[in-house]
Design a protein around this motif. Structure first.
Motif, short mmCIF file in Angstrom:
data_model
loop_
_atom_site.label_atom_id
_atom_site.label_comp_id
_atom_site.label_asym_id
_atom_site.label_seq_id
_atom_site.Cartn_x
_atom_site.Cartn_y
_atom_site.Cartn_z
N ILE A 47 32.20 35.99 33.41
CA ILE A 47 33.61 36.08 33.44
C ILE A 47 34.33 34.56 33.63
N PRO A 48 35.27 34.03 32.55
CA PRO A 48 35.58 32.88 32.81
C PRO A 48 36.60 32.67 34.15
N GLU A 49 36.34 31.53 35.06
CA GLU A 49 36.87 31.35 36.35
C GLU A 49 38.38 31.65 36.32
N ASN A 50 39.04 31.44 35.37
CA ASN A 50 40.53 31.16 35.18
C ASN A 50 40.94 32.94 35.09
N ASP A 51 40.21 33.62 34.30
CA ASP A 51 40.46 35.07 34.22
C ASP A 51 39.98 35.75 35.66
N PHE A 52 39.03 35.44 36.13
CA PHE A 52 38.56 36.06 37.51
C PHE A 52 39.82 35.65 38.65
N GLN A 53 40.06 34.53 38.58
CA GLN A 53 41.20 34.39 39.35
C GLN A 53 42.50 35.02 39.20
N ASN A 54 42.67 35.01 37.91
CA ASN A 54 44.21 35.59 37.76
C ASN A 54 44.30 37.30 37.93
N VAL A 55 43.25 37.85 37.86
CA VAL A 55 43.02 39.31 38.21
C VAL A 55 42.93 39.40 39.59
N LEU A 56 42.19 38.59 40.49
CA LEU A 56 42.15 38.72 41.92
C LEU A 56 43.61 38.35 42.37
N THR A 57 44.23 37.43 41.83
CA THR A 57 45.69 37.02 42.31
C THR A 57 46.50 38.27 41.98
N TYR A 58 46.38 38.80 40.78
CA TYR A 58 47.36 40.08 40.43
C TYR A 58 46.87 41.04 41.30
N LEU A 59 45.56 41.39 41.55
CA LEU A 59 45.41 42.78 42.30
C LEU A 59 45.75 42.54 43.98
N THR A 60 45.73 41.29 44.37
CA THR A 60 46.13 41.16 45.85
C THR A 60 47.60 41.14 46.10
N ASN A 61 48.30 40.87 45.01
CA ASN A 61 49.74 40.74 45.26
C ASN A 61 50.48 42.13 44.64
N ILE A 62 49.71 43.31 44.49
CA ILE A 62 50.38 44.57 44.21
C ILE A 62 50.65 45.02 45.60
N PRO A 63 49.88 45.44 46.54
CA PRO A 63 50.19 45.88 47.91
C PRO A 63 51.37 44.95 48.50
N SER A 64 51.97 45.80 49.41
CA SER A 64 53.28 44.89 50.04
C SER A 64 52.53 43.95 51.02
N SER A 65 53.56 42.85 51.17
CA SER A 65 52.78 41.84 51.96
C SER A 65 52.55 42.28 53.31
N GLN A 66 52.75 43.18 53.86
CA GLN A 66 52.65 43.91 55.20
C GLN A 66 51.15 44.28 54.93
N ASP A 67 51.13 45.14 53.87
CA ASP A 67 49.62 45.89 53.89
C ASP A 67 48.37 44.59 53.55
N ALA A 68 48.84 43.67 52.73
CA ALA A 68 48.02 42.70 52.18
C ALA A 68 47.60 41.59 53.47
#
Length: 97
Positions: A47-68
């Motif tokens: 998986i290209p690094e940019n794709d990997f980074q984008n998905v992780l960034t997206y997934l970790t920003n879905i929960p509220s900042s308190q939950d994250a």
């Protein structure tokens, strides 16, 4: 130099999300940590690094900042692979966070 981080929308990374190499399962740990699952994915290392980074960034920003802020539980399914593959997956995730 400080750069503003632009939030990602699912629409922006639709192609990467459809690969389903990682997803937010909706489950939570006893302490409320959201669960991110990395299912068996035969070409995980390709998986290209940019794709990997984008998905992780997206997934970790879905929960509220308190939950994250509590943290995340990662489920890495590599039952069909060797231990070296598990280690490589963990290292890749650690470097990206």
């Amino acid at each position: 130099m400080h750069q503003d981080i632009v939030p990602l929308c699912a629409e922006d990374i639709e192609v990467q999300l459809r690969k389903k190499f990682a997803f937010l399962s909706g489950g939570r740990g006893k302490d409320g940590c959201p669960v991110i699952t990395f299912p068996e994915y035969s070409t995980f290392s390709e998986i290209p690094e940019n794709d990997f980074q984008n998905v992780l960034t997206y997934l970790t920003n879905i929960p509220s900042s308190q939950d994250a802020g509590i943290g995340f539980i990662l489920v890495i399914d590599r039952r069909q692979d060797k231990w070296s593959s598990v280690q490589a997956s963990v290292l890749r995730i650690a470097v990206s966070s």
